[in-house]
Design an enzyme around this catalytic site. Sequence first.
Site, mmCIF file in Angstrom:
data_model
loop_
_atom_site.group_PDB
_atom_site.id
_atom_site.type_symbol
_atom_site.label_atom_id
_atom_site.label_comp_id
_atom_site.label_asym_id
_atom_site.label_seq_id
_atom_site.Cartn_x
_atom_site.Cartn_y
_atom_site.Cartn_z
ATOM 1 N N ASP A 1 -6.753 -3.738 -0.893
ATOM 2 C CA ASP A 1 -7.573 -3.570 -2.092
ATOM 3 C C ASP A 1 -7.241 -4.723 -3.014
ATOM 4 O OD1 ASP A 1 -9.200 -1.572 -3.737
ATOM 5 O OD2 ASP A 1 -8.329 -0.376 -2.127
ATOM 6 N N ARG B 1 -11.301 -4.841 6.050
ATOM 7 C CA ARG B 1 -11.114 -3.579 5.370
ATOM 8 C C ARG B 1 -11.972 -2.503 6.026
ATOM 9 N NH1 ARG B 1 -11.450 -2.487 -0.927
ATOM 10 N NH2 ARG B 1 -11.772 -0.260 -0.882
ATOM 11 N N ASP C 1 -8.237 -5.518 -6.692
ATOM 12 C CA ASP C 1 -8.968 -5.038 -7.882
ATOM 13 C C ASP C 1 -8.754 -5.977 -9.066
ATOM 14 O OD1 ASP C 1 -9.777 -2.639 -6.637
ATOM 15 O OD2 ASP C 1 -7.921 -1.633 -7.182
ATOM 16 N N ARG D 1 -6.744 2.003 3.426
ATOM 17 C CA ARG D 1 -7.488 0.740 3.434
ATOM 18 C C ARG D 1 -6.523 -0.391 3.733
ATOM 19 N NH1 ARG D 1 -9.252 1.275 -1.681
ATOM 20 N NH2 ARG D 1 -10.083 3.261 -1.007
HETATM 21 N N1 LIG Z 1 -0.160 4.366 -4.748
HETATM 22 C C1 LIG Z 1 -1.446 3.994 -4.606
HETATM 23 N N2 LIG Z 1 -2.412 4.937 -4.541
HETATM 24 C C2 LIG Z 1 -3.690 4.518 -4.400
HETATM 25 N N3 LIG Z 1 -4.840 5.265 -4.314
HETATM 26 C C3 LIG Z 1 -5.854 4.410 -4.178
HETATM 27 S S1 LIG Z 1 -7.476 4.894 -4.034
HETATM 28 N N4 LIG Z 1 -5.426 3.118 -4.172
HETATM 29 C C4 LIG Z 1 -6.239 1.918 -3.969
HETATM 30 C C5 LIG Z 1 -6.314 1.069 -5.214
HETATM 31 O O1 LIG Z 1 -7.349 1.535 -6.014
HETATM 32 C C6 LIG Z 1 -4.058 3.167 -4.316
HETATM 33 C C7 LIG Z 1 -3.034 2.183 -4.392
HETATM 34 O O2 LIG Z 1 -3.263 0.949 -4.351
HETATM 35 N N5 LIG Z 1 -1.752 2.652 -4.538
#
Ligand SMILES: Nc1nc2nc(S)n(CCO)c2c(=O)[nH]1
Length: 161
Positions: free
Chosen positions: A98, A86, A100, A95
């Site tokens: 992720d 990452r 989470d 990234r």
């Molecule tokens: N559509 C979308 N927008 C995002 N913005 C972030 S920061 N993230 C990272 C997850 O927190 C995302 C994501 O996974 N998907």
Amino acid sequence: EGKMARAYLGLGSNMGDKYENIHRAINMLREHGKIKVLKISSWYETEPVGYQDQDWFVNVVLQIDTSLEPYPLLEYCHWIEERLKRERKIRWGPRTIDVDILLYEDYVSDEEKLILPHPRMTERAFVMVPLYEIAPDLKIKGEPIGQIVRRLKGEKIRIVP
Ligand SMILES: Nc1nc2nc(S)n(CCO)c2c(=O)[nH]1
């Protein structure tokens, strides 16, 4: 074997081979002896929120049972992110992957290292739509998930055919 806890994980990637990154992260979760992957949502292509000028994401949500406590589960999620190289240059930037923790049983915690339920999840269609798909009867802080999803109409996401 410790008591199994029900948890939900959100996976997202918008760099490199997004599908391969998600696929590899799911495999690493499956490979852990204390994690059982029960359900995987459809794969969604989703418009980035937070930091606009980046590529669209691929997002999925997993339902797992685990005998890991929250922090060891979080450590393993971070380990998967590191393994998939990452590059965390810009905080909200692109990234590789992720992983989470969205929900862990009905835990509520505000420790900055691990906030449960995930602090922004109920405003994010890229989390709530896949979550609703695999766990339609869930309640988040007492609110039925279907109600939360209905509020989020309009955010751009599409299911990958
Ligand atoms: N559509 C979308 N927008 C995002 N913005 C972030 S920061 N993230 C990272 C997850 O927190 C995302 C994501 O996974 N998907």
